[in-house]
Scaffold this motif. Sequence first.
Motif, PDB file in Angstrom:
ATOM      1  N   ARG A 133      19.952  23.048  13.185  1.00 57.63           N
ATOM      2  CA  ARG A 133      19.882  22.405  14.646  1.00 57.63           C
ATOM      3  C   ARG A 133      21.110  23.043  15.280  1.00 57.63           C
ATOM      4  O   ARG A 133      21.356  23.190  16.492  1.00 57.63           O
ATOM      5  CB  ARG A 133      20.068  20.791  14.452  1.00 57.63           C
ATOM      6  N   SER A 134      22.132  23.575  14.758  1.00 62.79           N
ATOM      7  CA  SER A 134      23.257  24.244  15.124  1.00 62.79           C
ATOM      8  C   SER A 134      23.338  25.487  15.771  1.00 62.79           C
ATOM      9  O   SER A 134      23.893  26.039  16.552  1.00 62.79           O
ATOM     10  CB  SER A 134      24.520  24.122  14.161  1.00 62.79           C
ATOM     11  N   ASN A 135      21.871  26.290  15.148  1.00 60.92           N
ATOM     12  CA  ASN A 135      21.749  27.474  15.560  1.00 60.92           C
ATOM     13  C   ASN A 135      20.233  28.018  15.396  1.00 60.92           C
ATOM     14  O   ASN A 135      19.514  28.084  14.480  1.00 60.92           O
ATOM     15  CB  ASN A 135      22.500  28.520  14.511  1.00 60.92           C
ATOM     16  N   ALA A 136      19.589  27.826  16.590  1.00 64.54           N
ATOM     17  CA  ALA A 136      18.008  27.485  16.701  1.00 64.54           C
ATOM     18  C   ALA A 136      17.617  29.186  16.330  1.00 64.54           C
ATOM     19  O   ALA A 136      16.435  29.349  16.084  1.00 64.54           O
ATOM     20  CB  ALA A 136      17.775  27.545  18.359  1.00 64.54           C
ATOM     21  N   PHE A 137      18.547  30.122  16.475  1.00 60.61           N
ATOM     22  CA  PHE A 137      17.692  31.585  15.900  1.00 60.61           C
ATOM     23  C   PHE A 137      18.135  31.974  14.411  1.00 60.61           C
ATOM     24  O   PHE A 137      17.918  32.888  13.928  1.00 60.61           O
ATOM     25  CB  PHE A 137      18.924  32.648  16.807  1.00 60.61           C
ATOM     26  N   ASP A 138      18.474  30.891  13.725  1.00 63.21           N
ATOM     27  CA  ASP A 138      18.669  31.052  12.325  1.00 63.21           C
ATOM     28  C   ASP A 138      17.726  31.306  11.483  1.00 63.21           C
ATOM     29  O   ASP A 138      16.501  30.416  11.547  1.00 63.21           O
ATOM     30  CB  ASP A 138      19.348  29.763  11.792  1.00 63.21           C
ATOM     31  N   PRO A 139      17.585  32.380  10.883  1.00 60.61           N
ATOM     32  CA  PRO A 139      16.007  32.746  10.190  1.00 60.61           C
ATOM     33  C   PRO A 139      15.689  31.878   9.132  1.00 60.61           C
ATOM     34  O   PRO A 139      14.576  31.910   8.615  1.00 60.61           O
ATOM     35  CB  PRO A 139      16.097  34.068   9.901  1.00 60.61           C
ATOM     36  N   ILE A 140      16.751  30.845   9.001  1.00 63.82           N
ATOM     37  CA  ILE A 140      16.034  30.226   7.376  1.00 63.82           C
ATOM     38  C   ILE A 140      14.903  29.269   7.784  1.00 63.82           C
ATOM     39  O   ILE A 140      14.469  28.493   7.163  1.00 63.82           O
ATOM     40  CB  ILE A 140      17.535  29.199   7.472  1.00 63.82           C
ATOM     41  N   LYS A 141      14.749  29.052   9.004  1.00 63.73           N
ATOM     42  CA  LYS A 141      13.575  28.200   9.425  1.00 63.73           C
ATOM     43  C   LYS A 141      12.245  28.698   9.368  1.00 63.73           C
ATOM     44  O   LYS A 141      11.280  28.333   9.265  1.00 63.73           O
ATOM     45  CB  LYS A 141      13.675  27.711  10.907  1.00 63.73           C
ATOM     46  N   ASP A 142      12.347  29.975   8.913  1.00 62.86           N
ATOM     47  CA  ASP A 142      11.157  30.659   8.782  1.00 62.86           C
ATOM     48  C   ASP A 142      10.828  31.007   7.306  1.00 62.86           C
ATOM     49  O   ASP A 142       9.557  31.459   6.916  1.00 62.86           O
ATOM     50  CB  ASP A 142      11.087  32.240   9.402  1.00 62.86           C
ATOM     51  N   VAL A 143      11.694  30.322   6.439  1.00 62.02           N
ATOM     52  CA  VAL A 143      11.498  30.192   4.864  1.00 62.02           C
ATOM     53  C   VAL A 143      10.705  29.030   4.522  1.00 62.02           C
ATOM     54  O   VAL A 143      11.489  28.010   4.776  1.00 62.02           O
ATOM     55  CB  VAL A 143      12.785  30.654   4.294  1.00 62.02           C
ATOM     56  N   GLU A 144       9.559  29.246   3.955  1.00 57.85           N
ATOM     57  CA  GLU A 144       8.877  27.800   3.516  1.00 57.85           C
ATOM     58  C   GLU A 144       9.130  27.673   1.949  1.00 57.85           C
ATOM     59  O   GLU A 144       9.136  28.588   1.203  1.00 57.85           O
ATOM     60  CB  GLU A 144       7.317  28.198   3.598  1.00 57.85           C
ATOM     61  N   HIS A 145       9.866  26.402   1.627  1.00 54.78           N
ATOM     62  CA  HIS A 145       9.895  25.999   0.301  1.00 54.78           C
ATOM     63  C   HIS A 145       8.700  25.199  -0.345  1.00 54.78           C
ATOM     64  O   HIS A 145       8.110  24.623   0.278  1.00 54.78           O
ATOM     65  CB  HIS A 145      11.037  25.379   0.204  1.00 54.78           C
ATOM     66  N   ALA A 146       8.311  25.504  -1.671  1.00 52.46           N
ATOM     67  CA  ALA A 146       7.029  25.095  -2.191  1.00 52.46           C
ATOM     68  C   ALA A 146       7.783  23.329  -2.690  1.00 52.46           C
ATOM     69  O   ALA A 146       6.457  22.540  -2.472  1.00 52.46           O
ATOM     70  CB  ALA A 146       6.975  25.617  -3.349  1.00 52.46           C
ATOM     71  N   THR A 147       8.680  23.091  -2.419  1.00 50.11           N
ATOM     72  CA  THR A 147       9.085  21.528  -2.827  1.00 50.11           C
ATOM     73  C   THR A 147      10.152  21.009  -2.147  1.00 50.11           C
ATOM     74  O   THR A 147      10.961  21.712  -1.343  1.00 50.11           O
ATOM     75  CB  THR A 147       9.502  21.406  -4.288  1.00 50.11           C
ATOM     76  N   GLU A 148      10.407  19.751  -1.790  1.00 49.35           N
ATOM     77  CA  GLU A 148      11.406  19.201  -1.101  1.00 49.35           C
ATOM     78  C   GLU A 148      12.730  19.596  -1.871  1.00 49.35           C
ATOM     79  O   GLU A 148      13.903  19.625  -1.238  1.00 49.35           O
ATOM     80  CB  GLU A 148      11.018  17.524  -1.145  1.00 49.35           C
ATOM     81  N   GLU A 149      12.710  19.595  -3.059  1.00 51.70           N
ATOM     82  CA  GLU A 149      14.013  19.702  -3.802  1.00 51.70           C
ATOM     83  C   GLU A 149      14.364  21.227  -3.766  1.00 51.70           C
ATOM     84  O   GLU A 149      15.599  21.460  -3.571  1.00 51.70           O
ATOM     85  CB  GLU A 149      13.592  19.661  -5.381  1.00 51.70           C
TER      86      GLU A 149
END
Length: 66
Positions: free
Chosen positions: A8-24
């Motif tokens: 939420r601090s950086n809307a351009f952070d590419p981390i949002k494009d990485v999908e993780h298989a589990t909540e953990e």
Amino acid sequence: MPYVVINRSNAFDPIKDVEHATEEAADAAARALLEAQPTASLLTAKVIKRYSAEVTVTAEAVEGES
């Protein structure tokens, strides 16, 4: 269903494009990002739906114009 981390601090952070298989796995990624960016405000989210759209653009010359 996959999970994502949202910075939420950086809307351009590419981390949002990485999908993780589990909540953990998403939690681990968020914690790792906080180690690198201690002032970040992060969320983990479960992906429920994916949306997409298609747009068609057309152009044509107007008679009498060059």
